[in-house]
Design an enzyme around this catalytic site. Structure first.
Site, PDB file in Angstrom:
ATOM      1  N   ASN A   1       5.125  -1.591   8.579  1.00 30.04           N
ATOM      2  CA  ASN A   1       4.992  -0.268   7.983  1.00 30.04           C
ATOM      3  C   ASN A   1       6.341   0.459   8.048  1.00 30.04           C
ATOM      4  OD1 ASN A   1       3.736   2.170   7.009  1.00 30.04           O
ATOM      5  ND2 ASN A   1       1.833   1.524   7.986  1.00 30.04           N
TER       6      ASN A   1
ATOM      7  N   GLY B   1      12.430   1.327   2.831  1.00 31.64           N
ATOM      8  CA  GLY B   1      13.584   0.960   2.023  1.00 31.64           C
ATOM      9  C   GLY B   1      14.632   0.201   2.810  1.00 31.64           C
TER      10      GLY B   1
ATOM     11  N   ASN C   1       8.496   9.559   3.879  1.00 30.60           N
ATOM     12  CA  ASN C   1       7.233  10.200   3.502  1.00 30.60           C
ATOM     13  C   ASN C   1       6.470  10.638   4.741  1.00 30.60           C
ATOM     14  OD1 ASN C   1       4.314   8.887   3.799  1.00 30.60           O
ATOM     15  ND2 ASN C   1       5.806   7.189   3.749  1.00 30.60           N
TER      16      ASN C   1
ATOM     17  N   SER D   1       0.693   3.778  10.401  1.00 34.27           N
ATOM     18  CA  SER D   1       1.348   4.892   9.734  1.00 34.27           C
ATOM     19  C   SER D   1       1.760   5.928  10.774  1.00 34.27           C
ATOM     20  CB  SER D   1       0.412   5.540   8.712  1.00 34.27           C
ATOM     21  OG  SER D   1       0.965   6.764   8.248  1.00 34.27           O
TER      22      SER D   1
ATOM     23  N   GLY E   1      12.094  -3.008   3.203  1.00 30.82           N
ATOM     24  CA  GLY E   1      13.479  -3.255   2.824  1.00 30.82           C
ATOM     25  C   GLY E   1      13.675  -4.363   1.822  1.00 30.82           C
TER      26      GLY E   1
ATOM     27  N   PHE F   1       1.269   3.277  -2.892  1.00 30.34           N
ATOM     28  CA  PHE F   1       1.502   3.740  -4.257  1.00 30.34           C
ATOM     29  C   PHE F   1       0.188   4.112  -4.935  1.00 30.34           C
ATOM     30  CE2 PHE F   1       1.937   3.297  -8.805  1.00 30.34           C
ATOM     31  CZ  PHE F   1       3.113   3.987  -9.065  1.00 30.34           C
ATOM     32  N   ASP F   2      -0.709   3.158  -5.044  1.00 27.65           N
ATOM     33  CA  ASP F   2      -2.007   3.401  -5.687  1.00 27.65           C
ATOM     34  C   ASP F   2      -3.018   3.752  -4.598  1.00 27.65           C
ATOM     35  OD1 ASP F   2      -4.187   3.533  -7.335  1.00 27.65           O
ATOM     36  OD2 ASP F   2      -4.205   1.418  -7.882  1.00 27.65           O
TER      37      ASP F   2
ATOM     38  N   ASN G   1       2.133   9.064  10.162  1.00 28.09           N
ATOM     39  CA  ASN G   1       1.843  10.394   9.625  1.00 28.09           C
ATOM     40  C   ASN G   1       0.440  10.917   9.910  1.00 28.09           C
ATOM     41  OD1 ASN G   1       4.454  10.555   8.408  1.00 28.09           O
ATOM     42  ND2 ASN G   1       3.722   9.119   6.866  1.00 28.09           N
ATOM     43  N   THR G   2      -0.356  10.160  10.664  1.00 27.10           N
ATOM     44  CA  THR G   2      -1.642  10.637  11.168  1.00 27.10           C
ATOM     45  C   THR G   2      -1.532  10.726  12.679  1.00 27.10           C
ATOM     46  OG1 THR G   2      -2.917   9.683   9.341  1.00 27.10           O
ATOM     47  CG2 THR G   2      -4.100  10.133  11.400  1.00 27.10           C
TER      48      THR G   2
ATOM     49  N   MET H   1       3.065  11.726   3.997  1.00 31.06           N
ATOM     50  CA  MET H   1       1.935  12.042   3.119  1.00 31.06           C
ATOM     51  C   MET H   1       0.661  12.329   3.904  1.00 31.06           C
ATOM     52  SD  MET H   1       3.442  11.849   0.174  1.00 31.06           S
ATOM     53  CE  MET H   1       2.166  11.795  -1.054  1.00 31.06           C
ATOM     54  N   GLY H   2       0.367  11.532   4.924  1.00 32.58           N
ATOM     55  CA  GLY H   2      -0.808  11.780   5.745  1.00 32.58           C
ATOM     56  C   GLY H   2      -2.110  11.266   5.154  1.00 32.58           C
ATOM     57  N   PHE H   3      -2.054  10.099   4.510  1.00 32.53           N
ATOM     58  CA  PHE H   3      -3.270   9.470   3.959  1.00 32.53           C
ATOM     59  C   PHE H   3      -4.019  10.417   3.013  1.00 32.53           C
ATOM     60  CE2 PHE H   3      -4.002   6.467   7.879  1.00 32.53           C
ATOM     61  CZ  PHE H   3      -2.902   5.720   7.496  1.00 32.53           C
TER      62      PHE H   3
ATOM     63  N   ALA I   1       0.840  -1.200   0.000  1.00 36.25           N
ATOM     64  CA  ALA I   1       0.000   0.000   0.000  1.00 36.25           C
ATOM     65  C   ALA I   1       0.875   1.249   0.000  1.00 36.25           C
ATOM     66  CB  ALA I   1      -0.909  -0.004   1.221  1.00 36.25           C
TER      67      ALA I   1
ATOM     68  N   TYR J   1       7.865  -1.870  -2.406  1.00 35.35           N
ATOM     69  CA  TYR J   1       7.405  -0.580  -2.888  1.00 35.35           C
ATOM     70  C   TYR J   1       8.613   0.306  -3.210  1.00 35.35           C
ATOM     71  CZ  TYR J   1       5.091   4.067  -2.850  1.00 35.35           C
ATOM     72  OH  TYR J   1       4.647   5.324  -3.148  1.00 35.35           O
TER      73      TYR J   1
ATOM     74  N   LYS K   1      -2.054  -4.260   9.849  1.00 36.26           N
ATOM     75  CA  LYS K   1      -0.679  -3.874   9.508  1.00 36.26           C
ATOM     76  C   LYS K   1      -0.048  -3.162  10.686  1.00 36.26           C
ATOM     77  CE  LYS K   1       2.084  -1.797   5.822  1.00 36.26           C
ATOM     78  NZ  LYS K   1       2.029  -1.233   4.455  1.00 36.26           N
TER      79      LYS K   1
END
Length: 350
Positions: free
Chosen positions: A248, A262, A116, A181, A291, A69-70, A183-184, A118-120, A67, A312, A219
């Site tokens: 994650n 990564g 990243n 995540s 990774g 990317f798209d 980022n939230t 991004m924050g969903f 998850a 990813y 996850k």
């Protein structure tokens, strides 16, 4: 050739702008029946030895796209045509949201990593539902990853996840609850068992109540303490979930704020996988991500207890033919080890 192109051209442009351009191009490809079928015939995994079954779903190969990317389920068919055995779309929230301010996506080329925050950012569950209802021209396995809307308070998190699940679970081959995540704000607090139990119970009722009984996975973050990894594993068994995705991104790094993915995540992701395998055995499907750079990493995760492996960041640094190359190399490795199927490799971890 791709690495030269990446070095000379792509890395000169903003990472998020390149990402959006790539998604748009793949969305166009997804709308072109002849082109995507041709690519699928050429690049998708077709070796019967690579086929694997997990939580009642049949996958053409064990290696899929994670998850992130798209995010809006816009181009899953094109991604599948390039060689991924499954595509996990999202993270999707019940309500559309713009995510965090830009810049929010950063390359760490020397580490083959990405940061990243991004924050969903996504167009919401209703928009994703419309896309997922479209007739698929390719046999793509699509997982749907759902998260909490940022403005929803923690006390209402379960209802927010349930709202997404009601729309998306009937259309997903499997459903993932993302509570990991970084980022939230406050999201990772939901990994605490006392908060996670009612949330997962509520979403499970929706997912397992669909006509096809949509499998449900959770996850988790790599930054959980080992005893917390064990606690989530025990909870997943207690509730009768179908699997765990580990892991994650990590916040344990220097530099820009956000989650790191990564190469630097490789060791911890593998350690969490091994811990989960020791805890749950074969009672849950384990999906390993974090990774993964080459066929050696995929092979190692399968032998360590994963049934499915996701990548990813490796795709960004290795180019569009990376998944197809890994599939070919997996097929050759199976033959070299005298195995007739990927399930024999997975069985070695039992």
């Amino acid at each position: 050739m791709y690495r030269l192109f990446f070095t000379l051209v792509l890395r000169r442009f903003d990472a998020e702008s390149v990402h959006h351009a790539t998604v748009r191009a793949l969305a166009v490809l997804s709308a072109l029946p002849f082109a995507k079928r041709l690519l699928h015939r050429w690049l998708a995994p077709h070796d019967p030895a690579l086929r694997v079954s997990a939580f009642g779903v049949h996958f053409p190969g064990p290696f899929g796209l994670a998850a992130g990317f798209d995010k809006d389920a816009a181009c899953a068919e094109a991604i599948s045509a390039l060689g991924f055995g499954h595509v996990e779309v999202g993270t999707i929230t019940a309500h559309a949201q713009p995510g965090n301010p830009r810049p929010r996506l950063f390359r760490r080329v020397g580490q083959a990593a990405i940061v990243n925050r991004m924050g969903f950012n996504n167009h919401g569950a209703a928009a994703a539902e419309r896309r997922l209802r479209r007739t698929r021209g390719l046999p793509v396995v699509v997982g749907v990853n759902i998260g909490k809307t940022k403005v929803v308070p923690e006390s209402d998190a379960a209802a927010d996840y349930v709202a997404s699940a009601r729309r998306l679970a009937p259309l997903a081959d499997y459903l993932v609850v993302n509570v990991s995540s970084p980022n939230t704000p406050g999201l990772r607090n939901l990994q605490a068992v006392e908060l996670l139990r009612p949330l997962l119970s509520a979403v499970k009722e929706v997912a397992h109540g669909t006509p096809r009984r949509t499998p449900l996975l959770v996850k988790i973050a790599p930054d959980l303490a080992d005893e917390d990894v064990d606690a989530v594993a025990d909870l997943a068994l207690e509730l009768g979930l179908d699997g765990i995705i580990a892991t994650n991104t990590t916040i344990r790094h220097d530099g820009e704020q956000g989650g790191l993915s990564g190469r630097p995540l490789k060791a911890r992701s593998l350690a969490v996988l091994r811990r989960l395998r020791a805890r749950v055995g074969d009672r849950l499907t384990l999906v390993s991500v974090g990774g993964v750079e080459d066929v050696d990493d995929v092979w190692e995760r399968l032998l360590a207890g994963a049934t499915l492996v996701q990548g990813y960041t490796g795709w960004i640094y290795n180019g569009p033919f990376w998944p197809s190359r890994i599939n070919r190399q997996l097929s050759r490795r199976l033959r070299r080890h005298g195995m007739k199927s990927i399930t024999e490799a997975i069985a070695r971890s039992a």
